[in-house]
Design a protein around this motif. Structure first.
Motif, PDB file in Angstrom:
ATOM      1  N   ALA A  14       0.493  18.763  -4.858  1.00  0.00           N
ATOM      2  CA  ALA A  14      -0.679  17.963  -4.482  1.00  0.00           C
ATOM      3  C   ALA A  14      -0.474  16.499  -4.881  1.00  0.00           C
ATOM      4  O   ALA A  14      -0.765  15.583  -4.106  1.00  0.00           O
ATOM      5  N   GLU A  15       0.053  16.273  -6.085  1.00  0.00           N
ATOM      6  CA  GLU A  15       0.325  14.907  -6.527  1.00  0.00           C
ATOM      7  C   GLU A  15       1.388  14.252  -5.649  1.00  0.00           C
ATOM      8  O   GLU A  15       1.282  13.073  -5.295  1.00  0.00           O
ATOM      9  N   ASP A  16       2.423  15.009  -5.286  1.00  0.00           N
ATOM     10  CA  ASP A  16       3.493  14.471  -4.436  1.00  0.00           C
ATOM     11  C   ASP A  16       2.976  14.021  -3.075  1.00  0.00           C
ATOM     12  O   ASP A  16       3.467  13.044  -2.508  1.00  0.00           O
ATOM     13  N   ILE A  17       1.985  14.715  -2.553  1.00  0.00           N
ATOM     14  CA  ILE A  17       1.400  14.322  -1.262  1.00  0.00           C
ATOM     15  C   ILE A  17       0.818  12.906  -1.375  1.00  0.00           C
ATOM     16  O   ILE A  17       1.039  12.055  -0.520  1.00  0.00           O
ATOM     17  N   VAL A  18       0.101  12.654  -2.456  1.00  0.00           N
ATOM     18  CA  VAL A  18      -0.511  11.334  -2.659  1.00  0.00           C
ATOM     19  C   VAL A  18       0.554  10.303  -3.022  1.00  0.00           C
ATOM     20  O   VAL A  18       0.513   9.162  -2.544  1.00  0.00           O
ATOM     21  N   ILE A  19       1.519  10.675  -3.828  1.00  0.00           N
ATOM     22  CA  ILE A  19       2.605   9.763  -4.186  1.00  0.00           C
ATOM     23  C   ILE A  19       3.323   9.287  -2.931  1.00  0.00           C
ATOM     24  O   ILE A  19       3.595   8.095  -2.763  1.00  0.00           O
ATOM     25  N   ASP A  20       3.609  10.201  -2.024  1.00  0.00           N
ATOM     26  CA  ASP A  20       4.268   9.834  -0.766  1.00  0.00           C
ATOM     27  C   ASP A  20       3.417   8.871   0.056  1.00  0.00           C
ATOM     28  O   ASP A  20       3.930   7.903   0.626  1.00  0.00           O
ATOM     29  N   ALA A  21       2.123   9.114   0.105  1.00  0.00           N
ATOM     30  CA  ALA A  21       1.224   8.242   0.879  1.00  0.00           C
ATOM     31  C   ALA A  21       1.152   6.853   0.246  1.00  0.00           C
ATOM     32  O   ALA A  21       1.195   5.834   0.952  1.00  0.00           O
ATOM     33  N   ILE A  22       1.036   6.791  -1.070  1.00  0.00           N
ATOM     34  CA  ILE A  22       1.002   5.491  -1.756  1.00  0.00           C
ATOM     35  C   ILE A  22       2.305   4.742  -1.508  1.00  0.00           C
ATOM     36  O   ILE A  22       2.293   3.550  -1.174  1.00  0.00           O
ATOM     37  N   ALA A  23       3.427   5.425  -1.657  1.00  0.00           N
ATOM     38  CA  ALA A  23       4.732   4.786  -1.440  1.00  0.00           C
ATOM     39  C   ALA A  23       4.840   4.236  -0.026  1.00  0.00           C
ATOM     40  O   ALA A  23       5.356   3.139   0.189  1.00  0.00           O
ATOM     41  N   GLU A  24       4.325   4.984   0.934  1.00  0.00           N
ATOM     42  CA  GLU A  24       4.406   4.583   2.340  1.00  0.00           C
ATOM     43  C   GLU A  24       3.556   3.351   2.645  1.00  0.00           C
ATOM     44  O   GLU A  24       3.900   2.559   3.515  1.00  0.00           O
ATOM     45  N   THR A  25       2.469   3.175   1.930  1.00  0.00           N
ATOM     46  CA  THR A  25       1.550   2.074   2.250  1.00  0.00           C
ATOM     47  C   THR A  25       1.678   0.868   1.322  1.00  0.00           C
ATOM     48  O   THR A  25       0.985  -0.131   1.517  1.00  0.00           O
ATOM     49  N   MET A  26       2.546   0.916   0.337  1.00  0.00           N
ATOM     50  CA  MET A  26       2.661  -0.192  -0.608  1.00  0.00           C
ATOM     51  C   MET A  26       3.239  -1.461   0.009  1.00  0.00           C
ATOM     52  O   MET A  26       3.189  -2.519  -0.606  1.00  0.00           O
ATOM     53  N   ASP A  27       3.753  -1.367   1.231  1.00  0.00           N
ATOM     54  CA  ASP A  27       4.233  -2.578   1.894  1.00  0.00           C
ATOM     55  C   ASP A  27       3.085  -3.570   2.100  1.00  0.00           C
ATOM     56  O   ASP A  27       3.298  -4.776   2.169  1.00  0.00           O
ATOM     57  N   LEU A  28       1.842  -3.070   2.143  1.00  0.00           N
ATOM     58  CA  LEU A  28       0.681  -3.952   2.245  1.00  0.00           C
ATOM     59  C   LEU A  28       0.600  -4.900   1.056  1.00  0.00           C
ATOM     60  O   LEU A  28       0.057  -5.997   1.157  1.00  0.00           O
ATOM     61  N   TYR A  29       1.133  -4.463  -0.077  1.00  0.00           N
ATOM     62  CA  TYR A  29       1.109  -5.261  -1.295  1.00  0.00           C
ATOM     63  C   TYR A  29       2.432  -5.988  -1.524  1.00  0.00           C
ATOM     64  O   TYR A  29       2.656  -6.553  -2.587  1.00  0.00           O
ATOM     65  N   GLY A  30       3.302  -5.944  -0.533  1.00  0.00           N
ATOM     66  CA  GLY A  30       4.550  -6.683  -0.615  1.00  0.00           C
ATOM     67  C   GLY A  30       5.624  -6.027  -1.456  1.00  0.00           C
ATOM     68  O   GLY A  30       6.532  -6.707  -1.933  1.00  0.00           O
ATOM     69  N   VAL A  31       5.528  -4.721  -1.662  1.00  0.00           N
ATOM     70  CA  VAL A  31       6.563  -4.029  -2.424  1.00  0.00           C
ATOM     71  C   VAL A  31       7.157  -2.891  -1.587  1.00  0.00           C
ATOM     72  O   VAL A  31       6.545  -2.421  -0.636  1.00  0.00           O
ATOM     73  N   THR A  32       8.334  -2.492  -1.982  1.00  0.00           N
ATOM     74  CA  THR A  32       9.059  -1.450  -1.252  1.00  0.00           C
ATOM     75  C   THR A  32       8.471  -0.070  -1.541  1.00  0.00           C
ATOM     76  O   THR A  32       7.768   0.112  -2.544  1.00  0.00           O
ATOM     77  N   PRO A  33       8.783   0.890  -0.694  1.00  0.00           N
ATOM     78  CA  PRO A  33       8.322   2.262  -0.964  1.00  0.00           C
ATOM     79  C   PRO A  33       8.787   2.807  -2.314  1.00  0.00           C
ATOM     80  O   PRO A  33       8.029   3.519  -2.983  1.00  0.00           O
ATOM     81  N   SER A  34       9.991   2.453  -2.751  1.00  0.00           N
ATOM     82  CA  SER A  34      10.454   2.963  -4.049  1.00  0.00           C
ATOM     83  C   SER A  34       9.617   2.377  -5.191  1.00  0.00           C
ATOM     84  O   SER A  34       9.309   3.073  -6.162  1.00  0.00           O
ATOM     85  N   VAL A  35       9.218   1.111  -5.067  1.00  0.00           N
ATOM     86  CA  VAL A  35       8.342   0.513  -6.078  1.00  0.00           C
ATOM     87  C   VAL A  35       6.949   1.147  -5.977  1.00  0.00           C
ATOM     88  O   VAL A  35       6.293   1.384  -6.983  1.00  0.00           O
ATOM     89  N   GLY A  36       6.522   1.453  -4.771  1.00  0.00           N
ATOM     90  CA  GLY A  36       5.254   2.162  -4.582  1.00  0.00           C
ATOM     91  C   GLY A  36       5.286   3.526  -5.231  1.00  0.00           C
ATOM     92  O   GLY A  36       4.300   3.969  -5.843  1.00  0.00           O
ATOM     93  N   ARG A  37       6.407   4.193  -5.122  1.00  0.00           N
ATOM     94  CA  ARG A  37       6.568   5.505  -5.754  1.00  0.00           C
ATOM     95  C   ARG A  37       6.496   5.360  -7.283  1.00  0.00           C
ATOM     96  O   ARG A  37       5.881   6.177  -7.969  1.00  0.00           O
ATOM     97  N   LEU A  38       7.091   4.300  -7.794  1.00  0.00           N
ATOM     98  CA  LEU A  38       7.038   4.011  -9.224  1.00  0.00           C
ATOM     99  C   LEU A  38       5.585   3.835  -9.674  1.00  0.00           C
ATOM    100  O   LEU A  38       5.154   4.409 -10.676  1.00  0.00           O
ATOM    101  N   TYR A  39       4.827   3.060  -8.908  1.00  0.00           N
ATOM    102  CA  TYR A  39       3.406   2.881  -9.221  1.00  0.00           C
ATOM    103  C   TYR A  39       2.681   4.232  -9.196  1.00  0.00           C
ATOM    104  O   TYR A  39       1.900   4.549 -10.094  1.00  0.00           O
ATOM    105  N   ALA A  40       2.942   5.024  -8.162  1.00  0.00           N
ATOM    106  CA  ALA A  40       2.230   6.289  -7.998  1.00  0.00           C
ATOM    107  C   ALA A  40       2.528   7.261  -9.140  1.00  0.00           C
ATOM    108  O   ALA A  40       1.633   7.996  -9.580  1.00  0.00           O
ATOM    109  N   VAL A  41       3.756   7.263  -9.626  1.00  0.00           N
ATOM    110  CA  VAL A  41       4.088   8.126 -10.764  1.00  0.00           C
ATOM    111  C   VAL A  41       3.292   7.688 -11.987  1.00  0.00           C
ATOM    112  O   VAL A  41       2.730   8.518 -12.711  1.00  0.00           O
ATOM    113  N   LEU A  42       3.196   6.382 -12.213  1.00  0.00           N
ATOM    114  CA  LEU A  42       2.385   5.874 -13.323  1.00  0.00           C
ATOM    115  C   LEU A  42       0.905   6.191 -13.114  1.00  0.00           C
ATOM    116  O   LEU A  42       0.176   6.469 -14.060  1.00  0.00           O
TER     117      LEU A  42
END
Length: 182
Positions: A14-42
């Motif tokens: 369940a957490e991975d589903i949201v982590i993937d979505a956050i990573a996919e949309t973090m380009d709106l904030y000017g960061v890469t999906p891998s950085v988005g994934r980092l944020y989502a894990v935190l």
């Protein structure tokens, strides 16, 4: 009945589903999906994490994570925290998306306002010189006059945008558009 391991896997999925979505949309904030994934894990971590802990979770190199963390700190989505007795830097995610949204977009809008108003003021000075100088051909003065009017019109937008930023930062926005408290 499912065992604890199976429940834990369901929770992680369940957490991975949201982590993937956050990573996919973090380009709106000017960061890469891998950085988005980092944020989502935190975001899903109950406790602040070190770079080593994040590295184990994500399989990213320490330099990549350090760069990513600093990018997230720049946009105020992650903060460095201190814990007594801990020698390594700890980081936690801003979990209130309203705060992240306001901080990020207000910073961007303030930069736009400042940069463009400075340019408008500088250009207006030059355009006024052209209008006041009798040696300038009439066709250039006419164009300068139109440019000044156009810049006045765009200044209205930047003044409005300043008010919007103030509305966001003061919390007045939430009086206009309420947050559902479900």
């Amino acid at each position: 009945m499912l065992n604890e391991k199976k429940y834990s896997e369901m929770l992680e999925e369940a957490e991975d589903i949201v982590i993937d979505a956050i990573a996919e949309t973090m380009d709106l904030y000017g960061v890469t999906p891998s950085v988005g994934r980092l944020y989502a894990v935190l975001y899903f971590s109950e406790d602040p994490m070190t770079l080593n802990q994040m590295g184990k979770s994500l399989g990213m190199s320490k330099p990549s994570m350090s760069t990513g963390i600093h990018s997230l700190m720049d946009i105020e989505m992650v903060q460095k925290v201190w814990r007594k007795g801990e020698r390594k830097d700890l980081y936690k995610a801003e979990k209130d998306f309203f705060i992240s949204f306001i901080s990020f977009f207000c910073k961007k809008w303030e930069r736009e306002i400042s940069t463009n108003l400075q340019a408008i003021n500088k250009a207006t000075t030059q355009l006024n010189f052209l209008l006041e100088n009798p040696d300038v051909p009439e066709s250039i003065q006419e164009k300068a006059q139109k440019d000044i009017q156009q810049l006045k019109d765009s200044t209205k937008y930047y003044i409005w945008l300043e008010k919007l930023v103030q509305t966001f930062r003061s919390g007045e926005l939430f009086k206009l558009i309420e947050i559902d408290e479900d």
